[in-house]
Design a protein around this motif. Structure first.
Motif, PDB file in Angstrom:
ATOM      1  N   ALA A 271       0.912  -1.432   0.090  1.00 32.21           N
ATOM      2  CA  ALA A 271      -0.117   0.004   0.300  1.00 32.21           C
ATOM      3  C   ALA A 271       0.900   1.125  -0.027  1.00 32.21           C
ATOM      4  CB  ALA A 271      -0.802   0.432   0.750  1.00 32.21           C
TER       5      ALA A 271
ATOM      6  N   GLN B 282       3.026   2.813  -3.745  1.00 30.62           N
ATOM      7  CA  GLN B 282       2.139   3.901  -4.232  1.00 30.62           C
ATOM      8  C   GLN B 282       3.757   4.940  -4.483  1.00 30.62           C
ATOM      9  OE1 GLN B 282       2.508   6.736  -1.721  1.00 30.62           O
ATOM     10  NE2 GLN B 282       1.598   8.178  -3.319  1.00 30.62           N
TER      11      GLN B 282
ATOM     12  N   ALA C 269      -8.183   5.364   3.876  1.00 29.42           N
ATOM     13  CA  ALA C 269      -7.641   4.785   2.261  1.00 29.42           C
ATOM     14  C   ALA C 269      -6.812   4.308   2.764  1.00 29.42           C
ATOM     15  CB  ALA C 269      -6.617   6.246   1.808  1.00 29.42           C
TER      16      ALA C 269
ATOM     17  N   LEU D 193      -6.911   0.603   0.966  1.00 31.27           N
ATOM     18  CA  LEU D 193      -6.018  -0.589   0.297  1.00 31.27           C
ATOM     19  C   LEU D 193      -5.496  -1.544   1.112  1.00 31.27           C
ATOM     20  CD1 LEU D 193      -3.706   2.719  -0.358  1.00 31.27           C
ATOM     21  CD2 LEU D 193      -5.386   1.464  -1.828  1.00 31.27           C
TER      22      LEU D 193
END
Length: 247
Positions: free
Chosen positions: A114, A118, A218, A222
């Protein structure tokens, strides 16, 4: 090439430019090769060579960054402590690979895929492919991603729903600890005190502290998406069952 190790650098980084796309493709290819040769990599000797090699490379890559900072007189409490998620993940991933720790895998599977993924796709990086920092950044973040995948493909480690909860609780406890360090040394590790000075996705998430709440949501989304493939997997490994019984 005289600017390869310089402070200023040469070419600027271009998100999803040709160099970036090739770098992403290299990461995907590496993960695919590990999966393709997973049976051979379970051999005792070859397994140790790869695990220890990855662990040592992770440490060397991180310390090469510290050396670059030291060389350019940029070492400071505000920027050089290994408190950012990817920095601490490098050391945890190295230890996980060295010891085959399932407990660390539970956390790093979610943190790495995650967080580091990113960062790999949308990095806060100013140096192009002709600079040391480009390779240090992508090799380090790439290996953070490869480490839990290696344990998943080769050692058949599997995250459970309890792993998801553990990863989420742990990252919040860690953020609380880092926040106190941020206040103590007037730093901004984990971006807990303010947004980065450069443009970022956080600009769309509102002012402090609201963007932190958005990041919490978020993270839950995720982490859940990363767990879905295992939730519906019919091929549950014996290692997962054994780890569940030992918790």
């Amino acid at each position: 090439m005289n600017h390869f190790f310089s402070k200023e650098g040469g070419l600027s980084f271009e998100v999803f430019g040709i160099a970036h796309i090739i770098t992403i493709a290299t990461l995907v290819f590496t993960a695919m090769m590990i999966y393709f040769f997973r049976v051979k990599l379970r051999g005792v000797v070859l397994n140790k060579v790869f695990r220890f090699g990855l662990a040592i490379t992770l440490i060397l890559v991180q310390f090469s960054f510290y050396f670059w900072q030291f060389y350019h007189n940029q070492i400071s409490l505000q920027t050089s402590l290994p408190l950012n998620l990817c920095a601490i993940s490098i050391f945890l991933a190295a230890y996980m690979l060295w010891t085959k720790s399932y407990a660390l895998f539970e956390v790093l599977y979610f943190w790495a895929l995650a967080g580091a993924l990113q960062a790999y796709l949308t990095p806060e990086l100013f140096y192009g492919y002709d600079h040391f920092r480009y390779y240090q950044f992508f090799i380090g973040h790439g290996l953070i991603i490869i480490a839990p995948l290696f344990m998943c493909f080769i050692h058949q480690y599997r995250p459970t729903f309890r792993s998801l909860i553990k990863a989420f609780v742990t990252i919040n406890l860690y953020a609380l600890f880092v926040y106190f360090i941020d206040v103590l040394v007037e730093a901004n590790y984990l971006l807990l005190r303010h947004k980065p000075k450069t443009d970022s996705l956080l600009d769309f998430f509102g002012p402090w502290p609201y963007y932190i709440l958005v990041l919490e949501v978020a993270a839950i989304i995720l982490f859940t998406l990363l767990y879905v493939p295992f939730l519906f997997s019919k091929n549950q490994s014996k290692i997962e069952l054994e780890n569940e019984l030992n918790l």
